[in-house]
Design a protein around this motif. Structure first.
Motif, PDB file in Angstrom:
ATOM      1  N   TYR A  26     -12.873 -29.804   2.563  1.00  0.00           N
ATOM      2  CA  TYR A  26     -11.956 -28.936   3.547  1.00  0.00           C
ATOM      3  C   TYR A  26     -12.358 -27.659   3.821  1.00  0.00           C
ATOM      4  N   SER A  27     -13.393 -27.105   2.881  1.00  0.00           N
ATOM      5  CA  SER A  27     -13.879 -25.758   3.341  1.00  0.00           C
ATOM      6  C   SER A  27     -14.791 -25.764   4.570  1.00  0.00           C
ATOM      7  N   LEU A  28     -15.652 -26.799   4.591  1.00  0.00           N
ATOM      8  CA  LEU A  28     -16.588 -26.419   5.844  1.00  0.00           C
ATOM      9  C   LEU A  28     -16.020 -27.059   6.854  1.00  0.00           C
ATOM     10  N   SER A  62     -13.081 -27.147   7.973  1.00  0.00           N
ATOM     11  CA  SER A  62     -11.993 -26.475   8.595  1.00  0.00           C
ATOM     12  C   SER A  62     -12.538 -24.972   9.428  1.00  0.00           C
ATOM     13  N   LEU A  78      -7.729 -27.678   7.572  1.00  0.00           N
ATOM     14  CA  LEU A  78      -7.833 -27.434   5.938  1.00  0.00           C
ATOM     15  C   LEU A  78      -6.729 -28.135   5.313  1.00  0.00           C
ATOM     16  N   LEU A  79      -5.484 -28.341   5.631  1.00  0.00           N
ATOM     17  CA  LEU A  79      -4.425 -29.161   5.025  1.00  0.00           C
ATOM     18  C   LEU A  79      -4.651 -30.506   5.064  1.00  0.00           C
TER      19      LEU A  79
END
Lengths: 198, 92
Positions: free
Chosen positions: A105-107, A109, A125-126
């Motif tokens: 998710y972090s990278l 998004s 992200l979601l």
């Protein structure tokens, strides 16, 4: 599961702060999200680099073992193509970029946020958090009804860390090596694939 | 996006170097965790400052759920079709 709660609460905390205080000056000064991206991607690379288990993994080499993460990635790409046909409000490349985040998710998004803006960045992200949650919650069922390989496929890039415990518990210890290898390969592939689709 | 890939590879290279020189590396995962937390707060704050996001949060959540389920199902189905579990067990 604890880390998911921490992650969601930090995101929610950010939303709440912004609703209570006007943060537009802070957020728009300089290129905050660009610098966040650079810091995040360098640190992510660093954590892969210091992990010695990667080179050891190639000891039990076999063709199905090697191609496993690529099949997982291809499956997510096909799933994203199907979504682009039923939900045309975003383009095929948008859906491909979001769908090939593989739970990272972090990278994924922040890459999508940079290239396509806030709306698609939030979806990325979601959706990647949801993928991790699906894996954690459904692992026992998909092992029982589909295959012990299913939670590793479902976990995507997270199968090397956050979803590894459920793989070990429900698929069995004999799949731990595959899970770590697949997660690491996908972690390396995510920034490449997401940038390619954007 | 080249900067991103170069920074990613540079990170891996520095990490390998730290590991080869047998320097302490325990702080790396902690650093990553804090960077991710700050990043999530910033992401939340940006989403919260954007009226279009706040007004459409339900729709965005629905789109996110659909793509998450489709991508996950695609991976599971393709692995089920093409790979056999017996060839993928390891003993250590």
């Amino acid at each position: 599961m604890r880390s998911i709660i921490i992650i969601l609460s930090f995101f929610a905390l950010g939303v709440t702060t912004a609703l209570l205080v006007d943060l537009s000056l802070v957020l728009n000064s300089g290129n905050l999200s660009t610098w966040m991206l650079y810091l995040l991607i360098f640190t992510a690379g660093l954590s892969i680099g210091v992990d010695d288990s990667f080179s050891k993994l190639f000891r039990n080499i076999s063709i199905p073992f090697i191609i496993f993460p690529f099949i997982v990635l291809l499956g997510s790409i096909l799933g994203s193509v199907v979504v682009s046909m039923i939900m045309p409000q975003y383009s095929l490349s948008d859906w491909l970029a979001v769908g090939s985040g593989m739970g990272y998710y972090s990278l994924s998004s922040v890459l999508i946020l940079e290239a396509r803006g806030q709306e698609l960045g939030t979806i990325a992200l979601l959706s990647n958090l949801i993928r991790e949650i699906i894996t954690l919650l459904c692992a026992p069922f998909i092992v029982k009804y589909i295959s012990p390989l299913a939670p590793i496929a479902s976990g995507g890039a997270t199968s090397m860390d956050t979803t590894l415990p459920v793989v070990v518990q429900f698929s069995g210890k004999e799949y731990a090596m595959l899970s770590i290898y697949s997660g690491m390969m996908l972690t390396l592939l995510v920034p490449i694939m997401v940038s390619l689709f954007l | 996006m080249w900067v991103v890939l170069i920074l990613f590879i540079a990170g891996i290279a520095v990490g390998r170097l730290l590991s080869t020189l047998k320097l302490k590396t325990g702080w790396v995962d902690r650093l990553l965790f804090y960077v991710v937390l700050i990043f999530l707060w910033v992401l939340g704050a940006q989403a919260g400052s954007d009226e279009a996001i706040i007004n459409n949060f339900g729709t965005l959540g629905l789109s996110a759920s659909i793509i998450a389920i489709a991508a996950t199902a695609g991976s599971i189905i393709l692995v089920r079709i093409f790979l056999h579990r017996k060839s993928l067990k390891s003993n250590h």
